[in-house]
Motif scaffolding. Structure first.
Motif, PDB file in Angstrom:
ATOM      1  N   MET A  86      47.857  27.752  40.523  1.00  0.00           N
ATOM      2  CA  MET A  86      47.402  28.899  41.294  1.00  0.00           C
ATOM      3  C   MET A  86      47.638  28.660  42.774  1.00  0.00           C
ATOM      4  O   MET A  86      47.512  27.547  43.245  1.00  0.00           O
ATOM      5  N   THR A  87      47.895  29.733  43.467  1.00  0.00           N
ATOM      6  CA  THR A  87      48.057  29.629  44.916  1.00  0.00           C
ATOM      7  C   THR A  87      46.728  29.900  45.586  1.00  0.00           C
ATOM      8  O   THR A  87      45.781  30.387  44.954  1.00  0.00           O
ATOM      9  N   LEU A  88      46.667  29.633  46.843  1.00  0.00           N
ATOM     10  CA  LEU A  88      45.417  29.797  47.590  1.00  0.00           C
ATOM     11  C   LEU A  88      44.870  31.221  47.540  1.00  0.00           C
ATOM     12  O   LEU A  88      43.685  31.396  47.261  1.00  0.00           O
ATOM     13  N   PRO A  89      45.666  32.276  47.770  1.00  0.00           N
ATOM     14  CA  PRO A  89      45.105  33.628  47.681  1.00  0.00           C
ATOM     15  C   PRO A  89      44.562  33.951  46.281  1.00  0.00           C
ATOM     16  O   PRO A  89      43.547  34.631  46.165  1.00  0.00           O
ATOM     17  N   GLN A  90      45.220  33.429  45.232  1.00  0.00           N
ATOM     18  CA  GLN A  90      44.711  33.671  43.878  1.00  0.00           C
ATOM     19  C   GLN A  90      43.395  32.931  43.665  1.00  0.00           C
ATOM     20  O   GLN A  90      42.494  33.447  43.004  1.00  0.00           O
ATOM     21  N   ASP A  91      43.300  31.716  44.199  1.00  0.00           N
ATOM     22  CA  ASP A  91      42.058  30.957  44.088  1.00  0.00           C
ATOM     23  C   ASP A  91      40.908  31.691  44.775  1.00  0.00           C
ATOM     24  O   ASP A  91      39.797  31.755  44.253  1.00  0.00           O
ATOM     25  N   ILE A  92      41.172  32.221  45.946  1.00  0.00           N
ATOM     26  CA  ILE A  92      40.142  32.937  46.701  1.00  0.00           C
ATOM     27  C   ILE A  92      39.743  34.208  45.964  1.00  0.00           C
ATOM     28  O   ILE A  92      38.557  34.536  45.861  1.00  0.00           O
ATOM     29  N   THR A  93      40.721  34.913  45.413  1.00  0.00           N
ATOM     30  CA  THR A  93      40.428  36.144  44.663  1.00  0.00           C
ATOM     31  C   THR A  93      39.585  35.826  43.437  1.00  0.00           C
ATOM     32  O   THR A  93      38.628  36.539  43.139  1.00  0.00           O
ATOM     33  N   LYS A  94      39.914  34.743  42.726  1.00  0.00           N
ATOM     34  CA  LYS A  94      39.141  34.352  41.537  1.00  0.00           C
ATOM     35  C   LYS A  94      37.725  33.949  41.938  1.00  0.00           C
ATOM     36  O   LYS A  94      36.754  34.325  41.284  1.00  0.00           O
ATOM     37  N   LEU A  95      37.606  33.192  43.017  1.00  0.00           N
ATOM     38  CA  LEU A  95      36.288  32.782  43.494  1.00  0.00           C
ATOM     39  C   LEU A  95      35.442  33.995  43.857  1.00  0.00           C
ATOM     40  O   LEU A  95      34.268  34.079  43.485  1.00  0.00           O
ATOM     41  N   GLN A  96      36.046  34.954  44.554  1.00  0.00           N
ATOM     42  CA  GLN A  96      35.323  36.174  44.924  1.00  0.00           C
ATOM     43  C   GLN A  96      34.888  36.936  43.680  1.00  0.00           C
ATOM     44  O   GLN A  96      33.759  37.420  43.604  1.00  0.00           O
ATOM     45  N   SER A  97      35.763  37.011  42.696  1.00  0.00           N
ATOM     46  CA  SER A  97      35.441  37.701  41.448  1.00  0.00           C
ATOM     47  C   SER A  97      34.291  37.012  40.729  1.00  0.00           C
ATOM     48  O   SER A  97      33.381  37.668  40.210  1.00  0.00           O
ATOM     49  N   ASP A  98      34.321  35.678  40.688  1.00  0.00           N
ATOM     50  CA  ASP A  98      33.245  34.919  40.047  1.00  0.00           C
ATOM     51  C   ASP A  98      31.916  35.107  40.780  1.00  0.00           C
ATOM     52  O   ASP A  98      30.869  35.241  40.144  1.00  0.00           O
ATOM     53  N   LEU A  99      31.961  35.131  42.114  1.00  0.00           N
ATOM     54  CA  LEU A  99      30.744  35.346  42.893  1.00  0.00           C
ATOM     55  C   LEU A  99      30.176  36.745  42.668  1.00  0.00           C
ATOM     56  O   LEU A  99      28.955  36.921  42.534  1.00  0.00           O
ATOM     57  N   ASP A 100      31.049  37.733  42.622  1.00  0.00           N
ATOM     58  CA  ASP A 100      30.610  39.111  42.362  1.00  0.00           C
ATOM     59  C   ASP A 100      29.947  39.212  40.991  1.00  0.00           C
ATOM     60  O   ASP A 100      28.906  39.866  40.836  1.00  0.00           O
ATOM     61  N   ALA A 101      30.561  38.576  39.989  1.00  0.00           N
ATOM     62  CA  ALA A 101      30.004  38.613  38.636  1.00  0.00           C
ATOM     63  C   ALA A 101      28.631  37.928  38.595  1.00  0.00           C
ATOM     64  O   ALA A 101      27.697  38.433  37.963  1.00  0.00           O
ATOM     65  N   ALA A 102      28.502  36.795  39.272  1.00  0.00           N
ATOM     66  CA  ALA A 102      27.214  36.088  39.302  1.00  0.00           C
ATOM     67  C   ALA A 102      26.153  36.930  40.003  1.00  0.00           C
ATOM     68  O   ALA A 102      25.000  36.971  39.562  1.00  0.00           O
ATOM     69  N   ALA A 103      26.529  37.606  41.079  1.00  0.00           N
ATOM     70  CA  ALA A 103      25.570  38.456  41.792  1.00  0.00           C
ATOM     71  C   ALA A 103      25.118  39.614  40.914  1.00  0.00           C
ATOM     72  O   ALA A 103      23.934  39.979  40.932  1.00  0.00           O
ATOM     73  N   ARG A 104      26.036  40.194  40.147  1.00  0.00           N
ATOM     74  CA  ARG A 104      25.656  41.301  39.252  1.00  0.00           C
ATOM     75  C   ARG A 104      24.704  40.825  38.160  1.00  0.00           C
ATOM     76  O   ARG A 104      23.749  41.507  37.820  1.00  0.00           O
ATOM     77  N   VAL A 105      24.964  39.637  37.604  1.00  0.00           N
ATOM     78  CA  VAL A 105      24.131  39.116  36.527  1.00  0.00           C
ATOM     79  C   VAL A 105      22.739  38.743  37.042  1.00  0.00           C
ATOM     80  O   VAL A 105      21.732  38.985  36.382  1.00  0.00           O
ATOM     81  N   HIS A 106      22.677  38.170  38.231  1.00  0.00           N
ATOM     82  CA  HIS A 106      21.407  37.635  38.750  1.00  0.00           C
ATOM     83  C   HIS A 106      20.831  38.457  39.896  1.00  0.00           C
ATOM     84  O   HIS A 106      20.065  37.944  40.715  1.00  0.00           O
ATOM     85  N   TRP A 107      21.103  39.750  39.935  1.00  0.00           N
ATOM     86  CA  TRP A 107      20.654  40.556  41.070  1.00  0.00           C
ATOM     87  C   TRP A 107      19.138  40.587  41.190  1.00  0.00           C
ATOM     88  O   TRP A 107      18.599  40.635  42.294  1.00  0.00           O
ATOM     89  N   LYS A 108      18.434  40.500  40.068  1.00  0.00           N
ATOM     90  CA  LYS A 108      16.963  40.524  40.123  1.00  0.00           C
ATOM     91  C   LYS A 108      16.414  39.272  40.810  1.00  0.00           C
ATOM     92  O   LYS A 108      15.429  39.356  41.553  1.00  0.00           O
ATOM     93  N   ALA A 109      17.046  38.126  40.574  1.00  0.00           N
ATOM     94  CA  ALA A 109      16.606  36.890  41.234  1.00  0.00           C
ATOM     95  C   ALA A 109      16.835  36.992  42.742  1.00  0.00           C
ATOM     96  O   ALA A 109      15.966  36.593  43.534  1.00  0.00           O
ATOM     97  N   PHE A 110      17.998  37.535  43.145  1.00  0.00           N
ATOM     98  CA  PHE A 110      18.260  37.719  44.571  1.00  0.00           C
ATOM     99  C   PHE A 110      17.268  38.701  45.186  1.00  0.00           C
ATOM    100  O   PHE A 110      16.806  38.508  46.308  1.00  0.00           O
ATOM    101  N   LEU A 111      16.932  39.751  44.441  1.00  0.00           N
ATOM    102  CA  LEU A 111      15.975  40.738  44.932  1.00  0.00           C
ATOM    103  C   LEU A 111      14.597  40.102  45.115  1.00  0.00           C
ATOM    104  O   LEU A 111      13.946  40.292  46.155  1.00  0.00           O
ATOM    105  N   ALA A 112      14.158  39.326  44.121  1.00  0.00           N
ATOM    106  CA  ALA A 112      12.848  38.676  44.206  1.00  0.00           C
ATOM    107  C   ALA A 112      12.807  37.692  45.377  1.00  0.00           C
ATOM    108  O   ALA A 112      11.832  37.664  46.148  1.00  0.00           O
ATOM    109  N   GLU A 113      13.873  36.902  45.544  1.00  0.00           N
ATOM    110  CA  GLU A 113      13.920  35.962  46.661  1.00  0.00           C
ATOM    111  C   GLU A 113      13.924  36.704  47.993  1.00  0.00           C
ATOM    112  O   GLU A 113      13.235  36.304  48.939  1.00  0.00           O
TER     113      GLU A 113
END
Length: 190
Positions: free
Chosen positions: A1-28
């Protein structure tokens, strides 16, 4: 993978984690905002809490540092490491034994930091005013605000020691909590 693909994948993974755990972020976020409001409403209590917390952090870090220094006493820099750990233990003990005086000391340090940061920011803005065009004035304004805050803290001593640390921590907690609430609500909708 190239750097832009790595960054895009990382961003996608972070977005997915935020969607799954939005209630924890809200409570915090809600908890941080409530603590921030409490610190803003009662800054002397928040200043005392921050000082005691820092005292424990210094004490624990110093004790761990002493243990690790003696464990690795054959390593170069033994005496410097020993001095550093002993200073941390001493700072922790002093802050815990005399937290009110510790608040005054921390307030002086914070005032000096804002003063130095303000001067540095203004100098940075002036150095870069050609490259930053009209935006350099915003940096200079931020530096001037830092100097104003420093003046309010330093000129108000010792009285400002009662409110400065607690108020600044409260503002930080409130805005940090608000940003987590905003992130959680945005992640819930996506």
């Amino acid at each position: 993978m190239t750097l832009p693909q790595d960054i895009t994948k990382l961003q996608s993974d972070l977005d997915a984690a935020a969607r799954v755990h939005w209630k924890a972020f809200l409570a915090e976020g809600i908890l941080l905002a409530i603590l921030g409001l409490a610190a803003i409403i009662v800054p002397p209590l928040a200043s005392l809490a921050v000082t005691i917390f820092l005292g424990w952090m210094f004490l624990i870090a110093g004790i761990v540092g002493l243990a690790l220094t003696f464990w690795a006493r054959q390593m170069p820099g033994f005496w410097w490491s020993l001095i550093s750990a002993a200073l941390a233990v001493g700072a922790g003990i002093i802050l815990l034994a005399k937290p009110v005086q510790g608040i005054l000391t921390l307030t002086i340090v914070v005032g000096a930091y804002f003063l130095a940061e303000g001067v540095a920011t203004i100098m940075y803005a002036l150095q870069h005013r050609r490259e930053l065009s009209e935006r350099w004035s915003w940096m200079a304004f931020a530096g001037a605000l830092d100097i104003l805050i420093a003046a309010m803290i330093i000129m108000g001593l010792p009285g400002s020691a009662e409110w400065a640390i607690g108020l600044l921590v409260g503002i930080n907690l409130l805005f940090g909590g608000a940003s987590l609430i905003g992130m959680a609500l945005a992640a819930r909708k996506s």
